[in-house]
Design an enzyme around this catalytic site. Structure first.
Site, mmCIF file in Angstrom:
data_model
loop_
_atom_site.group_PDB
_atom_site.id
_atom_site.type_symbol
_atom_site.label_atom_id
_atom_site.label_comp_id
_atom_site.label_asym_id
_atom_site.label_seq_id
_atom_site.Cartn_x
_atom_site.Cartn_y
_atom_site.Cartn_z
ATOM 1 N N MET A 330 0.919 -1.219 0.040
ATOM 2 C CA MET A 330 0.135 0.072 -0.071
ATOM 3 C C MET A 330 0.847 1.342 0.024
ATOM 4 S SD MET A 330 -3.199 1.220 2.612
ATOM 5 C CE MET A 330 -4.359 0.088 2.208
ATOM 6 N N GLY A 331 2.037 1.205 0.636
ATOM 7 C CA GLY A 331 2.845 2.379 0.830
ATOM 8 C C GLY A 331 3.539 2.629 -0.510
ATOM 9 N N TRP A 333 2.351 1.714 -3.420
ATOM 10 C CA TRP A 333 1.391 2.206 -4.234
ATOM 11 C C TRP A 333 0.971 3.517 -4.174
ATOM 12 C CZ3 TRP A 333 -3.569 3.914 -2.728
ATOM 13 C CH2 TRP A 333 -4.556 4.166 -3.945
ATOM 14 N N HIS A 334 1.130 4.317 -2.989
ATOM 15 C CA HIS A 334 0.778 5.705 -2.916
ATOM 16 C C HIS A 334 1.862 6.529 -3.651
ATOM 17 C CE1 HIS A 334 -2.572 5.987 -0.549
ATOM 18 N NE2 HIS A 334 -2.300 5.084 0.476
ATOM 19 N N GLY A 335 3.233 6.019 -3.531
ATOM 20 C CA GLY A 335 4.259 6.564 -4.267
ATOM 21 C C GLY A 335 5.457 6.303 -3.770
#
Lengths: 403, 78
Positions: A330-331, A333-335
């Protein structure tokens, strides 16, 4: 003319309602006009992606074609075969455009992300879901037109909520009864109004009016304090958290409302997240469609694999490994910045700690009080843990420390 | 009926709750009895005990939310 971000300006709402009117009238009389729906979708997408700079639009077209090739090649393959590595390759191929887009800022090479357009992540989630369900055999039949309609459903195109194919199909293949549709129009209107209050009044107040002022304060006080910690920074943390919630929840309400007007019950994305009693509860209430996507397609699958192959015996280790994997992904994925990754690790740690506490509580049920006061305390602690994670997420610490 | 008993036993093992079979229509997800981890555990055990294939994405929570529903689904898949 320029590209219009969905739900960001009065223009968008005006275009939207003019285009929606025939759809609404049709549904009131028990009809779906497939050709008109297609036409309206194309028009909205043109406004969004071809308004000024057409590069986004061209990327979108190439992206959709690419995903179609991947999904339908895999679907064809899956009819008679089911090799794990072919499946994995299909998933990897499906996320490659997104990976390029995410890596782009890191490489400072603008040529690599041929596919960059607003909302690419959300389309990728949908495509990957379909590949995974094709493998599981829960999706057997899907036509190219259905795939494109699902992917490009315009109310949710830029930032979700992330619907699931089978759920979406159930709605678009039928026409709701008039009674049911009137109810949908009613809840849709309520959601639209609440969305307006959230995004354009509260989100605007916290994000546009308050946040820049608090930011200046926090930066100036930060110069004199160790690590830049000041009361102004605490104020920034809460202000940013409120902004993030009202802006995103407002947007999500619009997306659900417009879906409702089209007779589609797109799932809600938020359910009073600041009332969560623990971090697990929080992830069942915050950006719900994303966290459920991660739960169903990453966490549960990983646990399933670990359990079946008996890689790890200990249930606690297994769950913790699952959390770390989920939140790291998830991290990323955020950038690709340190603060998104740290945000992911922070939430993984919070989940692990929470599980340990729940186990401890289970064992010592007699000794640990449980009443209104402890519940209020639980909500208070969770709220602050969450707000602190949003401070990390905001990237403000990056500006404060390295800016 | 035999299936239901087996399922109740599996759920008892996974959750450690002895009273789980008292209400066969109790919603296992809404009440927080089954979290994701426990769900997968139940799934894997069901597969081993009944020799059925239940992919994770088949596990639509609304269709598997009570002991009676699980029992029905298992019968269908057997």
């Amino acid at each position: 003319m320029h590209n219009i971000t969905p739900y960001s300006s009065p223009h968008y709402f005006i275009y939207l309602f003019v285009l929606l009117l025939p759809i609404i009238i049709g549904l009131l009389y028990g009809k779906r006009f497939r050709i008109y729906d297609f036409f309206a979708t194309v028009l909205i997408l043109v406004i969004t992606f071809f308004g000024g700079d057409a590069r986004q639009g061209i990327s979108l077209i190439f992206y959709v074609l690419f995903e179609m090739i991947v999904v339908f090649t895999y679907k064809h393959y899956r009819k008679n075969h089911n090799n794990f590595w072919v499946f994995t390759s299909a998933v990897v191929l499906a996320i490659i455009p997104l990976v390029f887009v995410k890596l782009d800022p890191l490489l400072k090479n603008a040529t690599i992300s041929l596919f960059a357009f607003m909302g690419i992540s959300y389309l990728t989630f949908k495509a990957v879901e379909i590949i995974m369900e094709l493998r599981d055999g829960t999706i057997k039949e899907i036509k190219p037109t259905e795939f494109v309609r699902f992917l490009l459903f315009f109310p949710t195109i830029s930032s979700g909520p992330i619907d699931r194919f089978r759920r979406f199909q159930k709605d678009v293949l039928k026409v709701p009864s008039r009674e049911k549709y009137l109810e949908l129009l009613h809840t849709g209107t309520n959601r639209l109004m609440l969305g307006l209050v959230y995004k354009f009044i509260l989100g605007y107040f916290f994000g546009t009016l308050l946040l820049p002022k608090v930011s200046i304060l926090a930066l100036s006080y930060g110069e004199q304090a160790p690590l830049g910690i000041s009361w102004a920074l605490v104020a920034y943390m809460y202000t940013y958290s409120m902004y993030l919630f009202f802006d995103f929840a407002g947007y999500s309400l619009f997306a659900v409302a417009i879906s409702n007007f089209m007779g589609v019950e797109t799932p809600m994305n938020f359910r009073q997240p600041f009332k969560s009693v623990n971090i697990k509860d929080f992830w069942n209430r915050w950006h719900i469609t994303l966290s459920f996507w991660f739960r169903d397609f990453i966490y549960m699958r990983l646990i399933f694999l670990m359990m079946k192959k008996k890689w790890i015996k200990n249930r606690v280790t297994m769950a913790n490994l699952g959390y770390v994997t989920l939140f790291l992904i998830m991290g990323f994925w955020h950038g690709e910045t340190w603060y998104y990754i740290v945000y992911g690790i922070f939430h993984a740690c919070a989940m692990i700690t929470n599980d340990a506490w729940l186990r401890f509580k289970k064992k010592h049920r007699q000794q640990i009080p449980s009443n209104k006061f402890t519940k209020a305390l639980a909500i208070f602690i969770t709220f602050n843990v969450v707000c602190f994670s949003f401070l990390i997420f905001s990237g403000f610490l990056n500006t404060l420390w390295f800016g | 009926m035999e299936n239901t008993d087996k399922i109740v036993d599996i759920l008892k093992d996974v959750t450690g709750l002895d009273n789980i079979g008292d209400n066969l229509d109790q919603d296992l997800f809404a009440t927080g009895i089954l979290d994701s981890m426990a769900t997968v555990e139940v799934l894997v055990t069901l597969q081993d005990n009944f020799g059925i294939e239940v992919p994770v994405s088949e596990f639509d929570r609304s269709q598997w939310s009570t002991i009676n529903k699980i029992s029905d689904r298992v019968k269908e898949l057997e």
